[in-house]
Design an enzyme around this catalytic site. Structure first.
Site, short mmCIF file in Angstrom:
data_model
loop_
_atom_site.label_atom_id
_atom_site.label_comp_id
_atom_site.label_asym_id
_atom_site.label_seq_id
_atom_site.Cartn_x
_atom_site.Cartn_y
_atom_site.Cartn_z
N GLY A 34 0.41 -0.90 0.31
CA GLY A 34 0.13 0.05 0.09
C GLY A 34 1.29 1.25 -0.24
CB CYS A 40 -0.67 4.35 11.85
SG CYS A 40 -0.35 5.54 12.70
CE LYS A 49 -6.33 10.69 16.52
NZ LYS A 49 -6.49 8.91 16.38
CB VAL A 176 -10.62 3.24 20.21
CG1 VAL A 176 -9.86 4.39 20.17
CG2 VAL A 176 -10.45 2.74 20.49
N GLY A 264 -14.46 -2.73 15.15
CA GLY A 264 -13.08 -3.72 15.01
C GLY A 264 -12.42 -4.44 14.23
NE ARG A 265 -7.91 -1.72 11.35
CZ ARG A 265 -7.71 -1.07 10.38
NH1 ARG A 265 -9.06 -0.40 9.69
NH2 ARG A 265 -6.90 -0.87 9.62
CG ASP A 304 -3.02 -2.67 13.88
OD1 ASP A 304 -2.62 -2.94 14.70
OD2 ASP A 304 -3.78 -2.08 13.13
CG HIS A 436 0.92 26.69 40.56
ND1 HIS A 436 -0.69 26.00 40.48
CD2 HIS A 436 0.30 27.90 40.60
CE1 HIS A 436 -1.88 26.69 40.80
NE2 HIS A 436 -0.68 27.97 41.12
P1 FAD Z 1 -0.23 -0.52 9.21
O1 FAD Z 1 -0.05 0.57 9.20
O2 FAD Z 1 -1.99 -1.03 8.92
O3 FAD Z 1 0.73 -1.30 7.77
C1 FAD Z 1 0.42 -2.69 7.18
C2 FAD Z 1 1.56 -2.05 5.97
O4 FAD Z 1 1.61 -3.33 5.52
C3 FAD Z 1 -0.01 -1.53 5.18
O5 FAD Z 1 1.24 -0.84 4.05
C4 FAD Z 1 -0.27 -2.40 4.09
O6 FAD Z 1 -0.58 -1.83 2.23
C5 FAD Z 1 1.08 -3.47 3.42
N1 FAD Z 1 0.34 -4.66 3.62
C6 FAD Z 1 -0.87 -5.86 4.32
N2 FAD Z 1 -0.75 -6.91 3.75
C7 FAD Z 1 1.03 -6.93 2.60
C8 FAD Z 1 1.47 -7.82 1.80
N3 FAD Z 1 0.48 -9.50 1.61
N4 FAD Z 1 2.77 -7.73 1.72
C9 FAD Z 1 3.36 -6.33 1.02
N5 FAD Z 1 2.30 -5.63 2.03
C10 FAD Z 1 1.95 -5.53 2.86
N6 FAD Z 1 -3.25 4.12 16.54
C11 FAD Z 1 -2.82 4.91 17.85
O7 FAD Z 1 -1.96 4.74 18.09
N7 FAD Z 1 -3.07 5.48 17.61
C12 FAD Z 1 -3.88 6.40 16.90
O8 FAD Z 1 -4.45 7.34 17.22
C13 FAD Z 1 -4.40 5.57 15.95
N8 FAD Z 1 -5.26 6.19 15.33
C14 FAD Z 1 -6.05 5.43 14.55
C15 FAD Z 1 -7.49 5.80 13.92
C16 FAD Z 1 -7.84 4.92 12.80
C17 FAD Z 1 -9.00 5.61 11.75
C18 FAD Z 1 -7.66 3.40 12.69
C19 FAD Z 1 -7.92 2.86 11.53
C20 FAD Z 1 -6.41 3.00 13.27
C21 FAD Z 1 -5.47 4.44 14.24
N9 FAD Z 1 -4.48 3.79 14.93
C22 FAD Z 1 -4.62 4.21 16.00
C23 FAD Z 1 -3.95 2.12 15.02
C24 FAD Z 1 -3.00 2.60 14.40
O9 FAD Z 1 -3.39 2.48 12.38
C25 FAD Z 1 -2.00 0.76 13.94
O10 FAD Z 1 -2.30 0.17 15.23
C26 FAD Z 1 -1.19 0.46 13.07
O11 FAD Z 1 -1.74 1.28 11.61
C27 FAD Z 1 -0.49 -0.60 12.82
O12 FAD Z 1 0.90 -0.16 12.38
P2 FAD Z 1 0.93 -1.99 11.61
O13 FAD Z 1 2.68 -1.36 11.00
O14 FAD Z 1 0.91 -2.86 12.57
O15 FAD Z 1 0.09 -2.26 9.68
P1 NAD Z 2 -12.95 -1.25 18.91
O1 NAD Z 2 -12.61 -3.23 19.39
O2 NAD Z 2 -12.02 -0.28 19.67
O3 NAD Z 2 -14.31 -0.86 19.63
C1 NAD Z 2 -15.27 -1.89 17.94
C2 NAD Z 2 -17.12 -1.91 19.01
O4 NAD Z 2 -17.96 -1.76 18.34
C3 NAD Z 2 -16.71 -2.54 20.47
O5 NAD Z 2 -16.92 -1.65 21.72
C4 NAD Z 2 -17.78 -3.34 20.60
O6 NAD Z 2 -18.94 -3.90 21.92
C5 NAD Z 2 -18.34 -2.83 19.75
N1 NAD Z 2 -19.33 -3.86 18.34
C6 NAD Z 2 -19.01 -5.64 18.13
N2 NAD Z 2 -19.95 -5.87 17.60
C7 NAD Z 2 -21.25 -4.95 17.46
C8 NAD Z 2 -22.48 -4.68 16.94
N3 NAD Z 2 -22.90 -5.76 16.57
N4 NAD Z 2 -23.14 -3.73 17.46
C9 NAD Z 2 -22.64 -2.29 18.03
N5 NAD Z 2 -21.35 -2.55 18.24
C10 NAD Z 2 -20.46 -3.55 18.30
O7 NAD Z 2 -12.46 -1.29 17.18
P2 NAD Z 2 -12.46 -0.04 16.71
O8 NAD Z 2 -13.14 0.92 17.27
O9 NAD Z 2 -13.46 -0.51 15.10
O10 NAD Z 2 -10.47 -0.19 16.36
C11 NAD Z 2 -10.35 -1.03 15.66
C12 NAD Z 2 -8.78 -0.57 16.43
O11 NAD Z 2 -8.22 0.66 16.29
C13 NAD Z 2 -8.72 -0.45 18.12
O12 NAD Z 2 -8.22 -1.67 18.64
C14 NAD Z 2 -7.75 0.83 18.65
O13 NAD Z 2 -7.13 -0.12 19.49
C15 NAD Z 2 -7.29 0.99 17.60
N6 NAD Z 2 -7.34 2.49 17.23
C16 NAD Z 2 -6.74 3.50 17.90
C17 NAD Z 2 -7.23 4.72 17.75
C18 NAD Z 2 -6.79 5.27 19.17
O14 NAD Z 2 -5.19 5.20 19.58
N7 NAD Z 2 -6.95 6.13 19.10
C19 NAD Z 2 -8.02 5.38 17.11
C20 NAD Z 2 -8.33 4.32 16.78
C21 NAD Z 2 -8.13 3.24 16.61
#
Ligand code: FAD
Ligand code: NAD
Length: 449
Positions: A34, A40, A49, A176, A264-265, A304, A436
């Site tokens: 990707g 992230c 953010k 979240v 969830g993811r 993840d 403070h």
């Molecule tokens: P990723 O960041 O998902 O990167 C994986 C990469 O692997 C991607 O580029 C993908 O294209 C590539 N890939 C997949 N399969 C293959 C393959 N077969 N070959 C080659 N490449 C491949 N976390 C926080 O700590 N703070 C936050 O504020 C926060 N906000 C978030 C908001 C949202 C909307 C979402 C969805 C997530 C958020 N997260 C946050 C979670 C955070 O984004 C993830 O925990 C983090 O990106 C995980 O990093 P990673 O390196 O495991 O995977």
């Molecule tokens: P999550 O697991 O945090 O929340 C999913 C929610 O969906 C839960 O509260 C669950 O009870 C609810 N749910 C499940 N089935 C349902 C149903 N049938 N009807 C209604 N509610 C239902 O997952 P997410 O919010 O998708 O986030 C995924 C991951 O991304 C998290 O694990 C989080 O750590 C990461 N993330 C982190 C940040 C941050 O650090 N600020 C921001 C965004 C995402």
């Protein structure tokens, strides 16, 4: 082509580890299917953010008459939100590309598939290494209910492609992702309803915090329905979406313009050819030991994809642990103290154990509490809504948990994580001189209470 280390995926787990491995003398091939920076940078932490900041500016304008303004008229220009967000993301992505180039990491654009435990294939080309780190991240899950797969149901990536602020938005899942988007779109003008399956929003957070956050967001006009299960989604002839859910055994409906599915993811394990390398996995992810090593020696899984903790900084720290193991070095990374935050307005931040977890483990604890409304800086900022709870082990007095809701809660939780990592006790914290007036004094008062 041969290297010392192959990393699959260039998110915060993959690219940060690649940079560190190169700095420590390894030749590294980084394969990414990707955009550089992964979820992230491109679809997660950073774009959301940016939008949180826009939401906070909108709220400041809305509330300006409580400060120096007599009357403020403003319109939300969502194009400006999008343009600024995309600018920040591309600036950071260019920065990642530059760092990788400077570090001489061999970046390969394409999807990787294992041929065996030392060889991967990308677009017909083979790459081999004695060590491979899988950092392929995760994808949005959906619900097995009618309508959930329709194109008008958005996931966290789809909602970033919206070109307008929906008049009415239903968020399915009060986790979240759901709560952050609910907070942002409510500030930008949407009428938001959150439907959460569990009894409380943000299940892993301390219930004292989530109860207060729910109250605070409800005051902002966000409707939060808990203990409710969505059973069907349908689009009517006026293009309105009808969300059907059951609450206490009764069926209810909510009409809206857009639906965000945030339930969830799931780990990205499909299509990697893990079976060719003998790597065990399930839909929950790739199981790993404390060194992030899979069941196959030399193959690691970080971030993840291992399903341990879906946070960007956890992915990076796990990558460092895997690298240390590969290089035969030890470290002091403590995976029990990972700070995490929800960037709602107001924010929530936590580090260490919750009171519920302490109870489950039969641990004897003491708590200390404080309130933003008693903090001079919070009142000066107009941020009186907030709460802090610290948890200490009863016998040792060690700080083992911190749970905060209010302005800058993420920063305060980080401060507590620092104290925890350095083994601070309640007594020792009382002896630290806090500046403070600062929000940090909220932590001191909780320790003193
Ligand atoms: P990723 O960041 O998902 O990167 C994986 C990469 O692997 C991607 O580029 C993908 O294209 C590539 N890939 C997949 N399969 C293959 C393959 N077969 N070959 C080659 N490449 C491949 N976390 C926080 O700590 N703070 C936050 O504020 C926060 N906000 C978030 C908001 C949202 C909307 C979402 C969805 C997530 C958020 N997260 C946050 C979670 C955070 O984004 C993830 O925990 C983090 O990106 C995980 O990093 P990673 O390196 O495991 O995977
Ligand atoms: P999550 O697991 O945090 O929340 C999913 C929610 O969906 C839960 O509260 C669950 O009870 C609810 N749910 C499940 N089935 C349902 C149903 N049938 N009807 C209604 N509610 C239902 O997952 P997410 O919010 O998708 O986030 C995924 C991951 O991304 C998290 O694990 C989080 O750590 C990461 N993330 C982190 C940040 C941050 O650090 N600020 C921001 C965004 C995402």
């Amino acid at each position: 082509m041969h290297s010392d280390l192959i990393i699959i995926g260039a998110g915060p787990g993959g690219y940060e580890t690649a940079l560190e491995a190169a700095a420590r003398g390894l030749s590294v091939t980084l394969v990414n299917g990707g955009k550089l920076g992964g979820t992230c940078l491109n679809e997660g932490c950073i774009p959301t953010k940016c939008m949180v900041r826009d939401a906070s500016v909108a709220m400041t304008l809305r509330d300006a008459t409580e400060f120096c303004a007599t009357e403020v008229k403003y319109d939300i220009d969502f194009n400006k939100v999008i343009t600024r967000r995309e600018g920040v993301v591309s600036q950071l992505r260019d920065g990642v590309a530059m760092l990788l180039k400077k570090a001489k990491v061999n970046v390969v654009d394409g999807m990787a598939k294992f041929k065996d435990s030392n060889i991967i294939e990308v677009d017909g080309q083979e790459y081999d290494a004695p060590h491979i780190i899988i950092a392929t991240g995760s994808h949005s899950r959906t619900l097995p209910v009618p309508g959930a797969d329709s194109e008008w149901v958005l996931d966290s990536t789809g909602i970033l492609n919206l070109e307008f602020v929906p008049a009415e938005l239903v968020v399915v899942g009060g986790g979240v992702i759901g709560m952050e988007f609910a907070s942002v779109f409510a500030a930008l003008g949407s009428k938001v309803t959150v439907i959460e399956y569990m009894k409380q929003i943000l299940p892993p957070f301390d219930s004292d915090i989530t109860k207060r956050l729910k109250q605070s967001l409800s005051k902002r006009g966000i409707e939060i329905i808990t203990g409710a299960g969505v059973t069907r989604l349908e689009q009517n002839y006026e293009y309105k979406i009808d969300v059907t859910y059951t609450l206490k055994g009764e069926e209810h409906h909510k009409l809206c313009d857009n639906v965000l599915m945030a339930v969830g993811r799931g780990a990205n394990v499909e299509g990697l050819g893990l079976e060719n390398a003998g790597v065990a996995y399930s839909t929950k992810g790739i199981p790993v030991d404390d060194n992030m090593q899979t069941n196959v020696p030399g193959i690691y899984a970080v971030g993840d994809v291992n399903g341990k903790m879906m946070l960007a900084h956890a992915a990076t720290a796990q990558g460092r642990r895997a690298l240390n193991h590969i290089l035969g070095e030890s470290d002091n990374i403590n995976f029990d103290i990972v700070p995490s935050a929800v960037f709602t307005i107001p924010e929530c931040g936590m580090a260490g154990l919750t009171e519920e977890q302490c109870k489950e483990r039969g641990m004897a604890i003491e708590t200390g509490k404080s309130f933003y409304r008693a903090n001079g800086k919070a009142l000066a900022m107009g941020e009186a809504d907030g709460y802090c709870k610290l948890i200490f082990a009863k016998e040792s007095g060690l700080l083992i948990g911190a749970h905060i809701m209010g302005a800058d809660a993420a920063l305060l939780a980080q401060q507590c994580a620092d104290l925890m990592s350095l083994g601070a006790t309640r007594q020792r914290m009382r002896d630290i001189i806090f500046g403070h007036p600062t929000l940090s004094e909220i932590i001191l008062v909780a320790a003193q209470s």
